[in-house]
Design a protein around this motif. Structure first.
Motif, mmCIF file in Angstrom:
data_model
loop_
_atom_site.group_PDB
_atom_site.id
_atom_site.type_symbol
_atom_site.label_atom_id
_atom_site.label_comp_id
_atom_site.label_asym_id
_atom_site.label_seq_id
_atom_site.Cartn_x
_atom_site.Cartn_y
_atom_site.Cartn_z
ATOM 1 N N GLU A 173 37.136 36.720 51.476
ATOM 2 C CA GLU A 173 36.312 35.859 50.627
ATOM 3 C C GLU A 173 35.397 36.700 49.741
ATOM 4 O OE1 GLU A 173 32.958 32.314 50.958
ATOM 5 O OE2 GLU A 173 34.343 32.655 52.629
ATOM 6 N N ASN A 174 34.887 37.802 50.282
ATOM 7 C CA ASN A 174 34.057 38.695 49.473
ATOM 8 C C ASN A 174 34.870 39.326 48.347
ATOM 9 O OD1 ASN A 174 31.528 40.215 48.970
ATOM 10 N ND2 ASN A 174 32.788 41.982 49.565
ATOM 11 N N ASP A 175 36.112 39.708 48.646
ATOM 12 C CA ASP A 175 37.001 40.238 47.604
ATOM 13 C C ASP A 175 37.202 39.201 46.495
ATOM 14 O OD1 ASP A 175 37.444 42.698 48.851
ATOM 15 O OD2 ASP A 175 39.155 41.933 49.992
ATOM 16 N N TRP A 176 37.346 37.954 46.910
ATOM 17 C CA TRP A 176 37.539 36.870 45.946
ATOM 18 C C TRP A 176 36.341 36.754 45.017
ATOM 19 C CZ3 TRP A 176 40.860 33.922 43.582
ATOM 20 C CH2 TRP A 176 40.491 32.689 43.039
ATOM 21 N N GLN A 177 35.136 36.770 45.580
ATOM 22 C CA GLN A 177 33.933 36.666 44.757
ATOM 23 C C GLN A 177 33.849 37.835 43.775
ATOM 24 O OE1 GLN A 177 32.145 33.987 44.821
ATOM 25 N NE2 GLN A 177 32.860 33.074 46.737
ATOM 26 N N ARG A 178 34.148 39.027 44.240
ATOM 27 C CA ARG A 178 34.090 40.203 43.378
ATOM 28 C C ARG A 178 35.152 40.143 42.290
ATOM 29 N NH1 ARG A 178 35.746 44.416 46.512
ATOM 30 N NH2 ARG A 178 34.970 45.942 45.018
ATOM 31 N N PHE A 179 36.325 39.642 42.637
ATOM 32 C CA PHE A 179 37.423 39.581 41.674
ATOM 33 C C PHE A 179 37.134 38.569 40.565
ATOM 34 C CE2 PHE A 179 41.510 37.446 40.523
ATOM 35 C CZ PHE A 179 42.054 38.485 39.784
ATOM 36 N N ILE A 180 36.738 37.354 40.919
ATOM 37 C CA ILE A 180 36.556 36.317 39.901
ATOM 38 C C ILE A 180 35.317 36.558 39.045
ATOM 39 C CG2 ILE A 180 37.790 34.575 41.233
ATOM 40 C CD1 ILE A 180 35.110 33.370 42.013
ATOM 41 N N HIS A 181 34.375 37.381 39.543
ATOM 42 C CA HIS A 181 33.180 37.684 38.760
ATOM 43 C C HIS A 181 33.278 39.028 38.052
ATOM 44 C CE1 HIS A 181 31.206 34.646 41.581
ATOM 45 N NE2 HIS A 181 31.145 34.125 40.369
ATOM 46 N N GLY A 182 34.474 39.613 38.044
ATOM 47 C CA GLY A 182 34.681 40.851 37.309
ATOM 48 C C GLY A 182 34.053 42.066 37.959
ATOM 49 N N LYS A 183 33.755 41.992 39.261
ATOM 50 C CA LYS A 183 33.158 43.132 39.961
ATOM 51 C C LYS A 183 34.211 44.007 40.627
ATOM 52 C CE LYS A 183 28.832 42.369 39.089
ATOM 53 N NZ LYS A 183 28.041 43.354 38.319
ATOM 54 N N ALA A 184 35.450 43.556 40.615
ATOM 55 C CA ALA A 184 36.536 44.350 41.192
ATOM 56 C C ALA A 184 37.819 44.052 40.426
ATOM 57 C CB ALA A 184 36.726 44.032 42.678
ATOM 58 N N ARG A 185 38.600 45.094 40.140
ATOM 59 C CA ARG A 185 39.895 44.904 39.498
ATOM 60 C C ARG A 185 40.896 44.382 40.522
ATOM 61 N NH1 ARG A 185 38.853 50.145 37.774
ATOM 62 N NH2 ARG A 185 40.525 50.850 39.157
ATOM 63 N N TRP A 186 41.986 43.850 40.005
ATOM 64 C CA TRP A 186 42.995 43.274 40.884
ATOM 65 C C TRP A 186 43.527 44.301 41.878
ATOM 66 C CZ3 TRP A 186 47.845 45.258 41.303
ATOM 67 C CH2 TRP A 186 48.259 46.138 40.298
ATOM 68 N N ASP A 187 43.704 45.552 41.442
ATOM 69 C CA ASP A 187 44.287 46.558 42.326
ATOM 70 C C ASP A 187 43.324 46.958 43.440
ATOM 71 O OD1 ASP A 187 42.776 47.630 40.195
ATOM 72 O OD2 ASP A 187 43.618 49.617 40.521
ATOM 73 N N GLN A 188 42.044 46.709 43.258
ATOM 74 C CA GLN A 188 41.064 47.031 44.285
ATOM 75 C C GLN A 188 41.029 45.976 45.389
ATOM 76 O OE1 GLN A 188 37.749 47.324 41.539
ATOM 77 N NE2 GLN A 188 37.666 49.542 41.787
ATOM 78 N N VAL A 189 41.491 44.772 45.109
ATOM 79 C CA VAL A 189 41.492 43.721 46.126
ATOM 80 C C VAL A 189 42.891 43.424 46.638
ATOM 81 C CG1 VAL A 189 39.418 42.678 45.187
ATOM 82 C CG2 VAL A 189 41.633 41.872 44.390
ATOM 83 N N ALA A 190 43.902 44.106 46.123
ATOM 84 C CA ALA A 190 45.279 43.897 46.568
ATOM 85 C C ALA A 190 45.766 45.041 47.455
ATOM 86 C CB ALA A 190 46.206 43.733 45.363
ATOM 87 N N GLY A 191 44.847 45.840 47.956
ATOM 88 C CA GLY A 191 45.205 46.908 48.879
ATOM 89 C C GLY A 191 45.768 48.142 48.231
ATOM 90 N N LEU A 192 45.549 48.326 46.909
ATOM 91 C CA LEU A 192 46.098 49.484 46.219
ATOM 92 C C LEU A 192 45.086 50.608 46.059
ATOM 93 C CD1 LEU A 192 48.216 47.780 43.408
ATOM 94 C CD2 LEU A 192 49.021 48.817 45.525
ATOM 95 N N ARG A 193 43.805 50.305 46.163
ATOM 96 C CA ARG A 193 42.760 51.321 45.968
ATOM 97 C C ARG A 193 41.679 51.184 47.021
ATOM 98 N NH1 ARG A 193 42.370 53.724 40.633
ATOM 99 N NH2 ARG A 193 44.180 53.120 39.412
#
Length: 353
Positions: free
Chosen positions: A333-353
């Protein structure tokens, strides 16, 4: 200009309060394109339909135009142009393209801007036992919809677990889903994070399809990235399948144009058979939304990291009158908040980084 003159000008600006620097939010503001303004005002004629022939010549012409568009799109980035057919030069390798770092992907985050996540209360007309890899282990669930779901009760659907929705917008170069605008507006009003998707036609020039999508889908900074739906369509009048290389060329043209317009790297939606034939090992720097309704994606796509997983095509929920597709977001859920608010790129929340 002399230093003394510069100092005088600066002092004068401060006194008159007439000079100020642009803040970060202003720096990220993008001027709408004339195409989008036309879309919002209902101005402009539809993109003319391309006549689809039953011959391979029509496909070859489409692929040729897409190659020219791709070469033009990459000219300013230092990527070599396509050469004439029969030479050794080919398309730029899609997975060699850098991960997008467009400033416009980072939406300014406002204090207290938290997206409430509802736990899912979905059921399934044809449930599958995914074992320890069950989609219920992921906290952020959502749906994808089109005209076939009819009129939806979005507030009820959201409270039952539709935290996000991918909404069908367009097909080919002249078809608009008749429920798109209603779903697009109602989903946002209900607090659902939504994105639009395009079903690509393989016998239609990709740049024309991208223009059609842009004409019909508003540029909303709060929206999820746009989606390109790539799969085989047995009902299409296009009776010939492109080669894997031509498929990827067409996809690249379409995605490049959308990324330039929306400032967000598009998401690729794929099915197992199409992925195996055309996409395995490619587009490493793009987020994927994978369909896998009988097994976990790690079984169907063993080497691919995913951002969204469509795990059912027979879901049931209050707010929807019939069956509906069910999906999950990869991260917490924290990854989701960071992703939709532009605080994390997709690759950072998809287990790539």
């Amino acid at each position: 200009m002399r230093l003394k003159a510069v100092s005088s000008i600066v002092f004068g600006c401060l006194v008159l309060s007439g000079c100020r620097s642009a803040g970060p939010e202003e720096a990220l503001t993008l001027t709408p394109s004339s195409q989008q303004v036309a879309s919002q005002q209902g101005v402009g004629a539809p993109v003319p339909q391309v006549a689809v022939s039953e011959t391979t010549g029509a496909i070859g012409a489409s692929a040729g135009q897409d190659r020219q568009a791709l070469a033009f799109a990459n000219a300013s980035s230092g990527v070599s142009h396509f050469e004439t057919p029969g030479t050794s030069a080919g398309m730029p390798v899609p997975d060699a393209r850098p991960v997008s770092t467009l400033a416009s992907q980072l939406v300014p985050f406002r204090r207290g801007q938290h997206h409430k996540v509802y736990g899912q209360r979905f059921s399934d007309a044809k449930p599958i036992n995914f074992g320890k890899a069950a989609p219920q282990r992921h906290p952020v669930h959502g749906v994808d919809v089109s005209r076939w779901q009819g009129e939806l009760d979005w507030p009820t659907l959201r409270k039952n677990g539709a935290n996000f929705a991918f909404i069908k917008a367009t097909e080919g170069g002249d078809h608009l889903d008749p429920m798109f605008k209603a779903n697009w507006n109602a989903a946002k009003a209900a607090g659902v994070k939504r994105g639009a998707y395009h079903f690509i036609y393989w016998c239609r020039v990709a740049s024309q399809q991208a223009d059609w999508f842009i004409r019909n889908v508003p540029k909303d900074p709060d929206a999820l990235p746009p989606v390109i739906d790539v799969e085989y369509n047995g009902e299409s009048s296009c009776r010939f399948r492109l080669s894997p290389r031509e498929v990827r060329e067409k996809m690249q043209v379409f995605m490049d144009r959308l990324e330039r317009h929306y400032g967000k790297r598009p998401i690729i939606y794929a099915t197992p058979d199409f992925y195996e034939d055309n996409l395995r090992g490619h587009f490493r720097d793009y987020p994927f939304w994978l369909r896998s309704v009988a097994a976990h994606p790690s079984v169907r796509y063993p080497e691919r990291k995913w951002l969204f997983w469509q795990y059912s095509g027979t879901g049931l929920s209050q707010g929807a009158g019939g069956e509906i597709d069910l999906n999950v977001f990869y991260g917490s859920e924290n990854d989701w908040q960071r992703f939709i608010h532009g605080k994390a790129r997709w690759d950072q929340v998809a287990g790539l980084r």
